[in-house]
Design an enzyme around this catalytic site. Structure first.
Site, short mmCIF file in Angstrom:
data_model
loop_
_atom_site.label_atom_id
_atom_site.label_comp_id
_atom_site.label_asym_id
_atom_site.label_seq_id
_atom_site.Cartn_x
_atom_site.Cartn_y
_atom_site.Cartn_z
N GLY A 28 16.29 29.53 81.64
CA GLY A 28 16.20 30.08 80.25
C GLY A 28 17.03 31.39 79.99
N HIS A 31 22.49 31.85 77.59
CA HIS A 31 23.68 32.67 76.99
C HIS A 31 24.94 31.57 76.78
CE1 HIS A 31 24.93 32.32 81.19
NE2 HIS A 31 23.60 33.10 81.55
N GLY A 33 27.26 30.74 78.96
CA GLY A 33 27.33 30.14 80.24
C GLY A 33 26.41 28.76 80.17
N HIS A 34 25.20 29.06 79.85
CA HIS A 34 24.34 27.68 79.80
C HIS A 34 24.77 26.86 78.79
CE1 HIS A 34 21.51 30.95 81.21
NE2 HIS A 34 21.41 30.11 82.09
N SER A 182 21.95 35.82 82.96
CA SER A 182 20.80 36.48 82.42
C SER A 182 20.44 37.67 82.90
CB SER A 182 19.62 35.42 82.80
OG SER A 182 20.06 34.19 82.36
N ARG A 183 20.56 38.22 83.94
CA ARG A 183 20.36 39.30 84.63
C ARG A 183 21.21 40.60 84.08
NH1 ARG A 183 19.06 35.98 89.38
NH2 ARG A 183 16.82 36.37 89.96
P1 AMP Z 1 20.26 30.01 85.71
O1 AMP Z 1 19.35 29.84 84.23
O2 AMP Z 1 20.65 31.35 86.13
O3 AMP Z 1 19.40 29.45 86.75
O4 AMP Z 1 21.54 29.01 85.60
C1 AMP Z 1 21.46 27.59 84.95
C2 AMP Z 1 22.76 27.22 85.37
O5 AMP Z 1 23.77 27.77 84.40
C3 AMP Z 1 23.32 27.25 86.59
O6 AMP Z 1 24.00 25.96 86.99
C4 AMP Z 1 24.38 28.25 86.47
O7 AMP Z 1 25.58 28.25 87.63
C5 AMP Z 1 25.00 28.09 85.31
N1 AMP Z 1 25.69 29.56 84.66
C6 AMP Z 1 24.93 30.72 84.82
N2 AMP Z 1 25.79 31.59 84.47
C7 AMP Z 1 27.02 30.97 84.08
C8 AMP Z 1 28.20 31.28 83.58
N3 AMP Z 1 28.39 32.50 83.34
N4 AMP Z 1 29.09 30.46 83.51
C9 AMP Z 1 29.13 29.15 83.71
N5 AMP Z 1 27.77 28.85 84.30
C10 AMP Z 1 26.80 29.40 84.39
#
Ligand code: AMP
Length: 272
Positions: A28, A31, A33-34, A182-183
């Site tokens: 969650g 952004h 990226g997600h 997210s951080r």
């Molecule tokens: P998280 O919510 O941080 O667990 O991330 C969920 C998915 O989004 C994971 O597969 C991450 O590698 C991917 N993700 C997070 N940040 C980015 C980013 N800046 N670009 C592409 N994928 C991302």
């Protein structure tokens, strides 16, 4: 879009879904990226599932489980706009029992992220396997940003013969180069400015390599030089199996860096 909270409801919907399924697991605070993962999944599948679950088993004692950014309402809107079919947001109590069958990441993963966060990947694999078993997607989308996690999920799929394609997705950055995370929300303005040195160091490495440098020792020195003012936790140059390498191998090299800003660890990498 349907928001699913209960496992039983998910299982019922899944049992009645015959189309090809794409799946994007997240924690969650969505952004761009997600969103890039979700868009790719949308393009390549009939039905897409996104999960939002801040998974307690991948956080170590003293880490930011309680303060991890939660933006459920905004996230639901984003998923709706992205045409997500099903958004799965389970409660912790429905995902875990007190005593569980455990998944253990291989010993050689206790380097880099696994060294600083021992047990983290066990928790990641455990929850991803649960989610895979519930959603049973044909395609699952993961960011290259978490490169070591991606490699371990690929290994899990290989080792456990899971019939799922893992689709690696490129890192999405701000215009100024900072990899979205997210951080990043934890950083103050000054730290956000300083954090630009992380991607800058990787770009400098890329430039050196483009000019013909192949020796990883020299490339690492350059990276440390650019991040001179930062609290650098590690710089690693590895092949896709995460073995440290001495010479760059085009198409089989990942350069990873982690820098700390107080309690916040920022990861970034480039694939050569
Ligand atoms: P998280 O919510 O941080 O667990 O991330 C969920 C998915 O989004 C994971 O597969 C991450 O590698 C991917 N993700 C997070 N940040 C980015 C980013 N800046 N670009 C592409 N994928 C991302």
């Amino acid at each position: 879009m349907k928001v699913i909270k209960s496992i039983e409801e998910l299982q019922e919907i899944r049992a009645n879904t015959k189309s090809s399924i794409g799946f994007v697991p997240t924690m969650g605070a969505l952004h761009d990226g997600h969103i890039s993962l979700i868009k790719k999944a949308r393009e390549e599948n009939d039905i897409i599932f996104v999960s939002i679950f801040v998974n307690p088993t991948q956080f170590l004692e003293g880490e930011d489980l309680d303060s991890y950014p939660r933006k459920d309402e905004a996230d639901k809107k984003i998923c709706e706009i992205c045409n997500v079919d099903y958004l799965f947001m389970p409660e912790i109590s429905t995902m875990y029992e007190k005593e569980e069958i455990l998944i253990k990441a291989p010993n050689n993963s206790y380097t880099l992220e696994g060294l600083t966060r021992p047990g983290h990947f066990d928790g990641v694999l455990q929850v991803v396997l649960k989610l895979f078993n519930l959603i049973r997607p044909q395609n699952a989308y993961f960011g290259k940003k978490d490169a070591q996690q991606l490699a371990l999920i690929q290994q899990m799929v290989r080792n456990l013969f899971l019939p799922i394609n893992i689709i690696p997705c490129d890192i999405v950055r701000q215009n100024n180069g900072l990899a979205l995370s997210s951080r990043n929300a934890y950083l103050n303005e000054k730290q956000k400015e300083q954090a630009l040195l992380i991607s800058k160091s990787l770009y400098s490495a890329g430039t050196l390599i483009a000019k013909g440098e192949r020796e990883t020792k020299i490339i690492k020195e350059k990276i440390y030089e650019v991040m001179d003012k930062l609290d650098v936790e590690y710089v690693a140059i590895v092949d896709k199996q995460f073995n440290e390498i001495k010479t760059i191998k085009q198409g089989d090299t990942i350069i990873l860096v982690v820098a700390r800003f107080g309690q916040v660890r920022l990861l970034d990498n480039i694939w050569i």
